[in-house]
Enzyme design. Structure first.
Site, mmCIF file in Angstrom:
data_model
loop_
_atom_site.group_PDB
_atom_site.id
_atom_site.type_symbol
_atom_site.label_atom_id
_atom_site.label_comp_id
_atom_site.label_asym_id
_atom_site.label_seq_id
_atom_site.Cartn_x
_atom_site.Cartn_y
_atom_site.Cartn_z
ATOM 1 N N GLY B 17 -15.134 -17.079 10.759
ATOM 2 C CA GLY B 17 -15.181 -17.582 12.122
ATOM 3 C C GLY B 17 -15.963 -19.015 12.238
ATOM 4 O O GLY B 17 -17.028 -18.960 11.699
ATOM 5 N N THR B 18 -15.451 -19.719 12.904
ATOM 6 C CA THR B 18 -16.017 -21.088 12.830
ATOM 7 C C THR B 18 -16.292 -21.449 14.470
ATOM 8 O O THR B 18 -16.068 -22.766 14.916
ATOM 9 C CB THR B 18 -14.959 -22.336 12.522
ATOM 10 N N GLY B 19 -16.645 -20.513 15.075
ATOM 11 C CA GLY B 19 -17.480 -20.841 16.305
ATOM 12 C C GLY B 19 -18.879 -21.284 16.270
ATOM 13 O O GLY B 19 -19.349 -21.774 15.175
ATOM 14 N N GLY B 22 -20.992 -19.074 13.377
ATOM 15 C CA GLY B 22 -20.404 -19.398 12.114
ATOM 16 C C GLY B 22 -20.658 -20.919 11.730
ATOM 17 O O GLY B 22 -21.086 -20.933 10.383
ATOM 18 N N ASN B 113 -23.383 -10.109 18.313
ATOM 19 C CA ASN B 113 -23.863 -9.663 19.306
ATOM 20 C C ASN B 113 -23.672 -8.019 19.213
ATOM 21 O O ASN B 113 -22.407 -7.666 18.773
ATOM 22 C CB ASN B 113 -23.120 -10.061 20.445
ATOM 23 N N LYS B 195 -33.143 -6.808 20.953
ATOM 24 C CA LYS B 195 -32.316 -7.754 21.386
ATOM 25 C C LYS B 195 -31.298 -7.340 22.550
ATOM 26 O O LYS B 195 -31.563 -7.955 23.692
ATOM 27 C CB LYS B 195 -31.222 -8.441 20.439
ATOM 28 N N ASN B 203 -26.377 -10.012 30.737
ATOM 29 C CA ASN B 203 -25.138 -10.385 30.569
ATOM 30 C C ASN B 203 -24.213 -9.802 31.642
ATOM 31 O O ASN B 203 -23.651 -10.504 32.237
ATOM 32 C CB ASN B 203 -24.705 -9.859 28.986
ATOM 33 N N SER B 266 -23.335 -15.447 27.400
ATOM 34 C CA SER B 266 -22.253 -15.729 26.647
ATOM 35 C C SER B 266 -21.141 -14.705 27.466
ATOM 36 O O SER B 266 -20.052 -15.390 27.333
ATOM 37 C CB SER B 266 -22.523 -15.195 25.534
ATOM 38 N N GLU B 278 -17.495 -9.299 25.409
ATOM 39 C CA GLU B 278 -17.985 -8.216 24.435
ATOM 40 C C GLU B 278 -18.678 -6.859 25.254
ATOM 41 O O GLU B 278 -19.818 -6.612 24.939
ATOM 42 C CB GLU B 278 -19.044 -8.824 23.472
#
Lengths: 320, 320
Positions: B17-19, B22, B113, B195, B203, B266, B278
């Site tokens: 994951g390149t978000g 990551g 998360n 958390k 959220n 998010s 999510e």
């Protein structure tokens, strides 16, 4: 009971609001021979010129009021009954509006949504009879002076806070005489809690779940599970306030909704049109009543908190 | 603890994951001397060509991965650690994806998360060490290969379900060496419940209340009242499952949020971009855990029911 038809003995009725409720029930009362006038605001010129047109599966009809007024005070004389058919919004109290035409014998008849909405009216006019009507109807205003009645129409009505009312009986008989089923009750407060059993879950959930109709709400496992939990909280609150509802009311409401054509609630229609929603009348008053009675209502409180905020945001968006 | 820097002893890390997560933590680990490769999907060609750029108040930096891969299986050899930094969506299980590169000594490190998200991974790889990281960071992917780190960055990490982990200690030390505050814990499950105390109210409410940031939620009386009620339910559930949280956690979370810059969650960012939220990782797993533990959670259940339905509708709208 009087036979109606002659101008001399026909009751005089002033309808406040020319939306679906005012147009339909006002029109039906006129059809039954009552002398019905209306106060129109945005629709004034259309209604003044052409009256109201009601499209209905039981036969389209036209409602030409005796007087079409901009203000209640323009009515000659005091009406027997003021039929209030506006939305219940805290920022638009009707009490001051109607004061000029509330005579000593005038009954104030609220065909409106919500719970405990009669109190401000009873306080403002302690010597007048307050009647409450609970409409079970699918209808909406589709244009100026134009109302579409889709289905149903049954009205439960009675004197607030309770007891018999000759005038409620007369109004019920008039409506029955033109095919509108009416139930005259001596405990209209219980009837209003009974109506909240349906309104308290379906109206808020339809908006908060992103625009869900009744079928979508009942098709999703978790919202289908939530609906009866909210209904139980309404029943618990009503019971705590001395209006126990029959235990079957929850199943009846859910089963009845399952067989209905998928239906968008009035709150959802308001939300989508960026109009103010009846958050306080339908949910806020219920939450405050429960808190007063000490009834725990965590699901209703959650819906209320969310709905209040989304309504506020929706109103500002509507003003943009 | 090993000193890092030489290629021979530097740990190998494969980031999935390149978000924002990551990119930021992968980049920081590379900065600290680890040999970090990435699996990129939609960003593949940009990241392959230019690596990732991270804009950060503590200094912009560039992250050039050792290998940029389309599939984990393209990595030569097995990494010491697989850093999973994807969104947690039931329809996108990561277990099958990473299976080809899970060697006998590979640790699987989830910086994601949600609550109870480790179980499927632990079940799929019962002989491997599962690490969990909880990121307290404001960052987002603002374009292909481009990440904006706004603020914070603290990471709490540890072995799942508990106990000491030399590898967690190493990873924590690497991140600390490049200025990322880390807390290595032996009870990361309690940390993940802690958390959730923040995530479970803010959220869902941010989305359901019509797009409210943290300040709007705390400014409205009824939602401000709802927030600690949801937090109490999370604490009650955590305690019922053997992870009692300090009683001060609720006040701390609320007071901490009050002093933060108004912040979009998010979930709200996902909702507004019509991306899947999510829902299950953050709320559904919490609701199921509470039901298993017999903890009453009416406020969470209400939020969950609404959120599930709005997410479903939002996803279909996103596909239109």
């Amino acid at each position: 009971m009087n036979q109606t038809g002659s101008q001399a003995t026909a009751p005089t009725i002033l309808v406040i609001g020319t939306g679906a409720i005012g147009g339909f029930y006002g029109g039906k009362l006129a059809q039954a021979g009552a002398r019905v006038s209306v106060v129109a605001r945005s629709d004034y010129s259309v209604v003044k010129e052409r009256g109201l047109s009601i499209q209905s599966p039981s036969g389209d009809f036209r409602f030409v009021p005796e007087h079409v007024l901009r203000e209640p005070g323009d009515l000659p004389g005091m009406p027997d009954t003021i039929l209030v058919a506006t939305k219940v919004l805290p920022e638009q109290p009707v009490t001051d509006l109607i004061r000029p035409v509330v005579g000593p014998e005038t009954s104030i008849f609220l065909i409106q949504n919500g719970i405990e909405i009669e109190a401000p009216m009873a306080e403002a006019f302690p010597r007048n009879e307050i009647l409450r009507g609970l409409a079970f109807i699918a209808a909406s205003r589709i244009g100026p002076g134009l109302i579409h009645h889709y289905d149903y129409g049954r009205l439960t009505l009675g004197r607030y806070p309770g007891g018999p009312s000759p005038r409620a009986t007369t109004l019920g008989a008039l409506l029955e005489s033109v095919g509108v089923p009416c139930v005259v009750t001596e405990d209209v407060v219980a009837a209003s809690w009974q109506k909240l059993v349906w309104n308290a879950p379906f109206n808020p959930i339809s908006v908060l779940a992103g625009g869900a109709d009744t079928a979508a709400i009942l098709a999703s496992e978790e919202t289908a599970r939530l609906v009866p939990l909210v209904m139980e909280e309404v029943c618990r609150t009503a019971a705590a306030l001395g209006h126990p509802l029959p235990p079957s009311v929850i199943d009846q409401n859910i089963e009845g909704t399952k067989v209905m054509v998928p239906y968008k609630t009035s709150m959802l229609l308001d939300f989508e049109a960026r109009r103010p929603m009846e958050v306080e009348a339908i949910l806020g008053n219920g939450v405050r009543a429960a808190r007063r009675a000490g009834a725990p209502i965590p699901h209703m409180e959650t819906l209320y908190a969310l709905l209040q905020l989304i309504d506020r945001r929706n109103r500002s968006a509507g003003r943009d």
